[in-house]
Design a protein around this motif. Structure first.
Motif, mmCIF file in Angstrom:
data_model
loop_
_atom_site.group_PDB
_atom_site.id
_atom_site.type_symbol
_atom_site.label_atom_id
_atom_site.label_comp_id
_atom_site.label_asym_id
_atom_site.label_seq_id
_atom_site.Cartn_x
_atom_site.Cartn_y
_atom_site.Cartn_z
ATOM 1 N N UNK A 32 -4.010 -20.439 -37.110
ATOM 2 C CA UNK A 32 -3.910 -20.440 -35.652
ATOM 3 C C UNK A 32 -3.647 -19.028 -35.120
ATOM 4 N N UNK A 33 -2.799 -18.309 -35.806
ATOM 5 C CA UNK A 33 -2.517 -16.931 -35.403
ATOM 6 C C UNK A 33 -3.762 -16.061 -35.536
ATOM 7 N N UNK A 34 -4.500 -16.268 -36.607
ATOM 8 C CA UNK A 34 -5.731 -15.501 -36.808
ATOM 9 C C UNK A 34 -6.726 -15.783 -35.681
ATOM 10 N N UNK A 39 -9.511 -13.859 -30.802
ATOM 11 C CA UNK A 39 -9.772 -13.993 -29.365
ATOM 12 C C UNK A 39 -9.332 -12.743 -28.607
ATOM 13 N N UNK A 40 -8.149 -12.232 -28.945
ATOM 14 C CA UNK A 40 -7.650 -11.029 -28.267
ATOM 15 C C UNK A 40 -8.525 -9.825 -28.575
ATOM 16 N N UNK A 42 -11.704 -9.807 -29.307
ATOM 17 C CA UNK A 42 -12.959 -9.959 -28.562
ATOM 18 C C UNK A 42 -12.775 -9.585 -27.096
ATOM 19 N N UNK A 43 -11.658 -9.979 -26.513
ATOM 20 C CA UNK A 43 -11.374 -9.616 -25.129
ATOM 21 C C UNK A 43 -11.273 -8.099 -24.983
ATOM 22 N N UNK A 44 -10.559 -7.466 -25.899
ATOM 23 C CA UNK A 44 -10.417 -6.010 -25.851
ATOM 24 C C UNK A 44 -11.765 -5.316 -26.027
ATOM 25 N N UNK A 45 -12.604 -5.847 -26.912
ATOM 26 C CA UNK A 45 -13.936 -5.253 -27.109
ATOM 27 C C UNK A 45 -14.788 -5.373 -25.851
ATOM 28 N N UNK A 46 -14.685 -6.489 -25.139
ATOM 29 C CA UNK A 46 -15.418 -6.647 -23.868
ATOM 30 C C UNK A 46 -14.905 -5.642 -22.837
ATOM 31 N N UNK A 47 -13.574 -5.491 -22.785
ATOM 32 C CA UNK A 47 -12.993 -4.522 -21.848
ATOM 33 C C UNK A 47 -13.434 -3.103 -22.195
ATOM 34 N N UNK A 68 -6.979 -5.329 -35.482
ATOM 35 C CA UNK A 68 -7.622 -5.292 -36.808
ATOM 36 C C UNK A 68 -6.573 -5.342 -37.912
ATOM 37 N N UNK A 69 -5.512 -4.550 -37.764
ATOM 38 C CA UNK A 69 -4.427 -4.555 -38.754
ATOM 39 C C UNK A 69 -3.779 -5.932 -38.836
ATOM 40 N N UNK A 70 -3.510 -6.531 -37.688
ATOM 41 C CA UNK A 70 -2.915 -7.870 -37.675
ATOM 42 C C UNK A 70 -3.818 -8.879 -38.387
ATOM 43 N N UNK A 71 -5.128 -8.805 -38.133
ATOM 44 C CA UNK A 71 -6.043 -9.766 -38.765
ATOM 45 C C UNK A 71 -6.076 -9.575 -40.277
#
Length: 156
Positions: A32-34, A39-40, A42-47, A68-71
């Protein structure tokens, strides 16, 4: 087989079952965390695609790097949790084989259980590290938004 042996076997197989349940819960949480991290990101990449300011671009790239580090940390934790599940299932199977087939596996069940517990511990430490990074990320974003809001509209 006698009733006392059956009881001993069931008892020996119960501990790995409890660890399996705990590991499965951690694995569900990690997955779930992953999903939230993805999602976050992807949002940052769109921004990032819409940003022209170099300072803002650098900030978004830093945030993407943190995601990326978190993932990667969650990925390693998940792999360790799957390894722990395998060890706990192996422990139960080794106890059953040892008891019901007459093959003496010696300390194999104990070693498998120990490996499972160590994998679970390592995964838990990684999950704790990722939680720290998640809080760091949100705090930095909130701090940046406070600073951004304090700039008067006439100067922005």
């Amino acid at each position: 087989m006698n009733p006392s042996t059956d009881h001993a076997v069931l008892t020996a197989m119960l501990a790995p079952a409890f660890f399996l349940t705990a590991t499965a819960s951690l694995l569900l949480s990690a997955n779930n965390r992953l999903a939230r991290i993805i999602d976050r990101a992807r949002t940052l990449l769109r921004e990032l695609a819409d940003v022209e300011d170099d300072t803002e671009r650098g900030l978004l790239e830093k945030r993407i790097g943190l995601q990326r580090l978190r993932s990667l940390i969650i990925l390693r934790a998940g792999q360790l949790l799957y390894a722990a599940i395998s060890c706990f299932v192996g422990t139960s199977l080794a106890v059953a084989v040892d008891t019901f087939t007459g093959h003496r596996l010696g300390s194999l069940p104990t070693w498998l259980a120990a490996l499972g517990v160590v994998a679970m511990l390592a995964a838990s430490l990684l999950l704790a590290r990722e939680s720290t990074l998640a809080v760091t990320a949100i705090n930095e974003e909130m701090d940046h938004r406070k600073v951004k809001r304090k700039i008067p509209a006439s100067q922005a």
